[in-house]
Design a protein around this motif. Sequence first.
Motif, short mmCIF file in Angstrom:
data_model
loop_
_atom_site.label_atom_id
_atom_site.label_comp_id
_atom_site.label_asym_id
_atom_site.label_seq_id
_atom_site.Cartn_x
_atom_site.Cartn_y
_atom_site.Cartn_z
N GLY A 1 38.98 -14.53 2.25
CA GLY A 1 37.99 -14.03 3.20
C GLY A 1 38.67 -13.18 4.26
O GLY A 1 39.89 -13.24 4.46
N ASN A 2 37.88 -12.36 4.95
CA ASN A 2 38.38 -11.50 6.02
C ASN A 2 38.12 -12.20 7.35
O ASN A 2 37.04 -12.09 7.93
CB ASN A 2 37.68 -10.14 5.96
CG ASN A 2 38.38 -9.14 6.86
OD1 ASN A 2 39.07 -9.51 7.81
ND2 ASN A 2 38.21 -7.85 6.56
N ILE A 3 39.12 -12.96 7.81
CA ILE A 3 38.96 -13.74 9.04
C ILE A 3 38.82 -12.82 10.25
O ILE A 3 38.02 -13.08 11.15
CB ILE A 3 40.15 -14.71 9.20
CG1 ILE A 3 40.04 -15.82 8.16
CG2 ILE A 3 40.18 -15.31 10.60
CD1 ILE A 3 41.13 -16.85 8.26
N LEU B 1 31.51 -14.92 -4.46
CA LEU B 1 32.11 -15.46 -3.23
C LEU B 1 31.20 -15.16 -2.02
O LEU B 1 30.71 -14.06 -1.87
CB LEU B 1 33.48 -14.82 -3.01
CG LEU B 1 34.25 -15.23 -1.76
CD1 LEU B 1 34.67 -16.67 -1.87
CD2 LEU B 1 35.48 -14.34 -1.61
N PHE B 2 31.04 -16.16 -1.15
CA PHE B 2 30.19 -15.93 0.03
C PHE B 2 30.84 -16.60 1.24
O PHE B 2 31.64 -17.53 1.10
CB PHE B 2 28.77 -16.48 -0.18
CG PHE B 2 28.73 -17.96 -0.45
CD1 PHE B 2 28.57 -18.89 0.57
CD2 PHE B 2 28.85 -18.44 -1.75
CE1 PHE B 2 28.53 -20.23 0.30
CE2 PHE B 2 28.83 -19.78 -2.01
CZ PHE B 2 28.65 -20.70 -0.97
N VAL B 3 30.41 -16.10 2.39
CA VAL B 3 30.94 -16.58 3.66
C VAL B 3 29.77 -16.77 4.61
O VAL B 3 28.88 -15.95 4.66
CB VAL B 3 31.92 -15.54 4.27
CG1 VAL B 3 32.42 -16.02 5.61
CG2 VAL B 3 33.07 -15.29 3.31
N TRP B 4 29.80 -17.87 5.34
CA TRP B 4 28.81 -18.05 6.39
C TRP B 4 29.43 -18.81 7.55
O TRP B 4 30.42 -19.50 7.38
CB TRP B 4 27.55 -18.76 5.87
CG TRP B 4 27.74 -20.24 5.62
CD1 TRP B 4 27.57 -21.25 6.48
CD2 TRP B 4 28.14 -20.84 4.39
NE1 TRP B 4 27.82 -22.43 5.89
CE2 TRP B 4 28.18 -22.21 4.58
CE3 TRP B 4 28.47 -20.32 3.12
CZ2 TRP B 4 28.51 -23.11 3.59
CZ3 TRP B 4 28.80 -21.21 2.14
CH2 TRP B 4 28.84 -22.57 2.36
N GLY C 1 44.26 -9.12 8.40
CA GLY C 1 43.41 -10.25 8.76
C GLY C 1 42.79 -10.95 7.58
O GLY C 1 41.86 -11.74 7.76
N HIS C 2 43.30 -10.72 6.35
CA HIS C 2 42.74 -11.38 5.16
C HIS C 2 43.37 -12.75 4.98
O HIS C 2 44.58 -12.93 5.16
CB HIS C 2 43.00 -10.53 3.92
CG HIS C 2 42.19 -9.26 3.90
ND1 HIS C 2 42.28 -8.31 2.90
CD2 HIS C 2 41.25 -8.78 4.77
CE1 HIS C 2 41.45 -7.31 3.16
NE2 HIS C 2 40.83 -7.56 4.30
#
Length: 811
Positions: free
Chosen positions: A47-49, A22-25, A84-85
């Motif tokens: 994700g951790n918003i 899993l990735f976030v950008w 915040g998840h």
Amino acid sequence: MGETQKLWSCKEKGLFQYLILLFVWKAVSGQIHYSIPEEMHKGSFVGNIAEDLGMDGKHLSDHDLRIVTRTGMVQYFTLNINNGHLQTSERLDREAICGEAEKCILKFQVMVESKRKLYGIEVEITDINDNAPHFPPGEQEVKINEISPQGSRFPLPEAQDQDLGINSVQSYQLTGSSHFSLDVKKGENGARRVELVLEKVLDREEQSVYDLTLTATDGGDPVRTGTTQIQVIVLDANDNAPVFSQPLYAFTIEENISKGSTIGRVRAADLDEGINGELRYSFKKATKKDSQMFFLNATTGIITVIGDVDFEISPFYEFEVQAEDYAGLFDRAKVEITVTDLNDNAPELTVTFLTNSINENSPTGTVIAILNVEDQDSGINGEVTCLIPQILPFQLKKSTDNFYSLVTVDALDREQRESYNITVSVTDHGTPSLSMDMVIALHILDTNDNPPHFSKSVYTSYFMENNQRGASVFSLTASDPDWEENSRITYSISKRDISDSSLSSCLSINSETGTIYALRLFDYEEFQEIHFQVKAQDGGSPPLSSNVSVTLFILDQNDNAPEILYPSTPTDGSTGIELAPHSSEPGYLVTKVVAVDADSGQNAWLSYQLLKATEPGLFTIGLHTGEIRTTRPFLDKDALKQSLVVLVKDNGQPPLSASVTVTVVLANSIPDILTDLSSISAPADPQSDLTFYLVVAVAFVSCLFFTFLLVLLALRLYRWRNSQLCDSGSVNFSGVPVSQFVGIDGVQAFLRSYCQEVSLTTDSRKSQFNMSKANYANTLTNQLTGEVKDSILAGEDFNLNREDQIILQVS
């Protein structure tokens, strides 16, 4: 059962591998992008918003994060406000959500209430190998003419796999007979076309039916397969196959076309005759969605609509049709149906954030509401214009995507307008255009921005002196256009022209009504006017105030009797003497009475009058000057000592007066006065003689009254006795008139007649004359002066004893 558990174990293993990857950008556009595999369990971490937005996880409740989605959209994710998840709210199936789309991306917005700011979120659902290849249900038949040459090709049913990419069908395998082989060709769109290749010549008489097994395998991990049974039927010779009139049939229809409408027709021809030339049309490579939307007439080839065509659901349909004769020969053609968009969806307004009230001193640019505008149509039909049709101090500003912020652009004043009904109108650009209106009610809250206001800058009022203590002397009010506590006014006296302690004991003001009260009795001779300021202060925070000047003028009343300055009353009890020569001519100025009045105006206008004189007509007094002059020459018979009673009266209503006794001696010099006075015997005091006569008269009348009562009582007894004798001895007085006997009624009539003639009292407080034995003047009250004047002018004698006042009232 063990194999199924093994597959699920492999599936969960694949899910965890995807979670590790899993990735976030953050994209350049400012949106946050996440990527997760499908089939994750409900509540799985996405994700951790809070961290990606740079927020402190310990104070998330202060920011009030929430997800904003379009109306009617399925909510696939939830936001854990504690950490915040971003988490999944249900199990995600990419094939159910996005179908055959290459990329499955779900978009929504996250709003930070504290900042009133929106952030775009994209979550890409990646495919996993959760679907095995499958063939159409039932056994598949392939009819091959026995004269078909070696190498002939026959289409086989293709396996369907809802997965994409490597997880879709990658290879096929055929088992069951050496007469046939497989040829797999990859099409332009990546799909694999499977054909049955005839490897050996067939002989129907040798074998008319072949049972084959076709296996489809995908490229996922773990590998999944699907099989179908193919029955090859060897037919007798049929040397002409059907041929379509064109390889591609393209049709265009409008959305919302009615069910049963004809879209078009496909045509194929077969040169054979008879039963070998009869054709049957059918769908090939058509999905379940296509077969539920369209119907192909197997005999005529006419395609009709059987479902609800909606451009927003699917703008394009593509499938293949097949024409097959009874010998098993066939031909295929492609059909493409394009759906054109109609403006059948009105724009939709959704309130994302709303406040129903703001302060009137809110700065321009204050956000009142955040609105989301959506139109399910496309192209020009989906383009919208959002505006406020009224001229109001508000404006719509576009933020991100289809979000608009309703903000203030001008200063607000609650005193001019307390509330607004803001109509927001959104209209699309279709023909005809569709629109939607939304009314937002906004209340303007009051702030203390207006001080109290007096209608005048200066107030003037008048009131009479000798007022009652606690009486209202003036009232003033101020107005405040603010609301409630901000308009609640209190009044106070703020500035005075005399000392605070002195005025505070004189005046007070009602703090609520503004009424001014007199705390003391005011004397015009002490104060003629009072200047002070009244302060009106509202109850706001901070309070505002205004001041106004007030002048109270005290009006004069006739409450002061004239004061005689000359001749003054001697301190030793003697009477002042004025000299008048015997040789005085008429008009000779003997003396002048000087008096003053503490009142003002007409209340101080004095007039002089000669009430009594020893020799009437000998002297006269000036009406306004007070000058005493002779009116004729002195005669020898005139008394040497003349007593003059002078009345000084003011012009007030009612008038007040004072009197003084002036003694005038007819002599040329002081020695003459002594000589003349020694020769004058002391006259009897007329007042003492009058008192004596009154006492004698009262005593006489009293004796007469008691004598009358005794006589009357005797007559009554005598009459009663005679009546008793007559009753007992028959004595008759019939000849005596009744009127000769006086009864009790007669006595009462006598008393009433007597009281009308003379009334004596020793305790009257209303009509009394106060005169000293030395004939000096005293200040008289208003009622006393009038009675004295009337009595003297009527020529009645009077005598007042200073110790015991006796009042004689003559009717």
